[in-house]
Design a protein around this motif. Structure first.
Motif, PDB file in Angstrom:
ATOM      1  N   UNK A  93      -1.471  10.013   1.796  1.00 45.84           N
ATOM      2  CA  UNK A  93      -0.479   9.837   0.720  1.00 45.84           C
ATOM      3  C   UNK A  93       0.099   8.429   0.730  1.00 45.84           C
ATOM      4  N   UNK A  94       0.340   7.898   1.939  1.00 45.31           N
ATOM      5  CA  UNK A  94       0.964   6.575   2.048  1.00 45.31           C
ATOM      6  C   UNK A  94      -0.028   5.447   1.747  1.00 45.31           C
ATOM      7  N   UNK A  95      -1.342   5.762   1.774  1.00 47.27           N
ATOM      8  CA  UNK A  95      -2.354   4.703   1.690  1.00 47.27           C
ATOM      9  C   UNK A  95      -2.406   4.020   0.334  1.00 47.27           C
ATOM     10  N   UNK A  96      -2.021   4.759  -0.710  1.00 53.33           N
ATOM     11  CA  UNK A  96      -2.126   4.212  -2.059  1.00 53.33           C
ATOM     12  C   UNK A  96      -3.527   4.265  -2.630  1.00 53.33           C
ATOM     13  N   UNK A  97      -4.537   4.699  -1.865  1.00 57.82           N
ATOM     14  CA  UNK A  97      -5.902   4.760  -2.406  1.00 57.82           C
ATOM     15  C   UNK A  97      -6.374   6.196  -2.660  1.00 57.82           C
ATOM     16  N   UNK A  98      -5.792   7.157  -1.987  1.00 57.84           N
ATOM     17  CA  UNK A  98      -6.191   8.561  -2.211  1.00 57.84           C
ATOM     18  C   UNK A  98      -5.440   9.109  -3.415  1.00 57.84           C
ATOM     19  N   UNK A  99      -6.156   9.813  -4.288  1.00 54.42           N
ATOM     20  CA  UNK A  99      -5.514  10.434  -5.449  1.00 54.42           C
ATOM     21  C   UNK A  99      -5.203  11.894  -5.199  1.00 54.42           C
TER      22      UNK A  99
END
Ligand SMILES: *Cc1c(COP(=O)(O)O)cnc(C)c1O
Length: 382
Positions: free
Chosen positions: A241-247
């Motif tokens: 969630x924090x990565x910004x790349x997973x939807x």
């Protein structure tokens, strides 16, 4: 009375009925404590919503449409399954769309996938060109469209093509098929989930994020949009969630939460939910012939042991030492005492294979049975 009627007809009745006090539940039985379970469901749903990430809970953990229905009511964007057969009861209950987070190899499985795709949106993972050709041919023959997510090896070293160009090449192949749609990438790091130290888990998901970025960059160079980046389980969802790349995240065990997950180092970051053990195998002490030794009625056929022994809740001196088929040997330490007939709440080591051993889940609140849920997809392992 109806329970005895079912036995007299040779059927498997549930171990209890709604309204029964927990003392009446026959054992061994799978128990879900609703207060803890509902708190787990709500905490994950709220966390995903706050991060603007879709939650597609993994159905393999509980195999129970009654649970999936509650997850959907709290905003689940769809469901993941590991085996295509598990999708059948979800489609029948309108609990869709569905992502098969696995490669499906063999005509029987692909035919079932296409039959389900005629009724509901279905996505599937692939990491191999021959498999993509088989999916394309079956979908065309059936006149359906399948979304295919290319699985990349996010660090687990199990399934999944290498990130970057090899993944983009498969995506290009998918996009070229008339009855397939490129659905995005699946980048689940299974090995990271049960790594005890949060810091080490974070390092592993950082590597998964590197794999995702390399893949989305290669996709962009190939002129392909990437509509979904999926991954994340109960041990790591906050990192994806924090990565910004997973939807989207696809945790499953969080709803019931087993002993192995509660042995992970807790996450202390503010806002990250803590989960509670909500699943128990209720067992009865059936023999206690020696001072430091007793036996309960739950063994290998009542829970799985590959993640270690169950913990006995609220009885600190009682240790579950080892199972045989239908028995569990208990060690009584520090003068702990049990009596024949005592009932024990065992916290199983691993949710998924434990649930798969039971026909029914008894849902309780404040010591009373509220609902009894059939584990509809139990045995749907094909
Ligand atoms: C099992 C699995 C999950 C969920 O894992 P939990 O540990 O039960 O949260 C998520 N994604 C994939 C691909 C899985 O196989």
């Amino acid at each position: 009375m109806s329970r005895l009627d079912a036995f007299s007809r040779g059927e498997v009745p549930p171990p209890a009925a709604p309204g029964d006090p927990i003392e009446r539940v026959d054992t061994p039985a799978l128990i879900v404590e609703l207060d803890a379970f509902e708190a787990n469901l709500a905490a994950m749903a709220a966390f995903a919503a706050r991060h603007g990430v879709h939650l597609t809970p993994h159905f393999k953990a509980h195999k129970t449409p009654a649970i999936a229905k509650r997850q959907k009511a709290l905003g689940a964007a769809g469901f993941c399954v590991q085996k295509v057969s598990e999708a059948a009861p979800l489609v029948a209950a309108g609990l869709t769309p569905i992502l098969v987070t696995n490669e499906l190899v063999g005509d029987a499985k692909i035919e079932l996938l296409c039959a389900l795709a005629a009724r509901a949106p279905m996505s599937v993972c692939a990491d191999n060109a021959t498999n993509i050709a088989a999916l394309a041919a079956a979908a065309a023959a059936r006149g359906v469209t399948l979304a295919v997510l290319v699985e990349v090896d996010a660090g687990s070293g199990r399934c999944g093509v290498a990130p970057g160009q090899p993944a983009a090449d498969l995506a290009t192949l998918v996009a070229a098929q008339s009855h397939l749609r490129f659905g995005g990438i699946q980048a689940y790091h299974g090995k990271a989930q049960h790594v005890r130290e949060v810091l080490y888990r974070k390092t592993m998901i950082d590597q998964a994020v590197v794999a995702v970025r390399a893949t989305t960059a290669a996709l962009a160079s190939a002129g392909l949009a990437c509509p979904r980046v999926a991954g994340g389980g109960t041990g790591s969802f906050f990192l994806e969630c924090a990565s910004g790349v997973y939807t989207e995240i696809q945790p499953g065990s969080y709803a019931l939460f087993d002993r192995d997950y509660s042995d992970n180092e807790p996450v202390t970051e503010p806002g990250v939910p803590q989960f509670q053990n909500a699943l128990f195998v209720l067992a009865t002490v059936m023999s206690a012939t020696r001072p430091e030794h007793a036996v309960c009625d739950a063994g290998l056929k009542s829970m799985s042991f590959e993640s270690g022994m169950p913990r006995v809740r609220g009885r600190p001196g009682i240790q579950y030492r080892g199972p045989s088929d239908e028995h569990g040997v208990l060690a009584l330490l520090d003068g702990a005492k049990v009596a024949v007939g005592d009932r024990l709440h065992l916290i199983p080591g691993h949710v998924d294979p434990t649930v798969n051993l039971h026909d029914w889940i008894v849902a309780t609140r404040s010591g009373r049975v509220e609902e009894v849920w059939p584990v509809v997809a139990r045995g749907m392992v094909f």
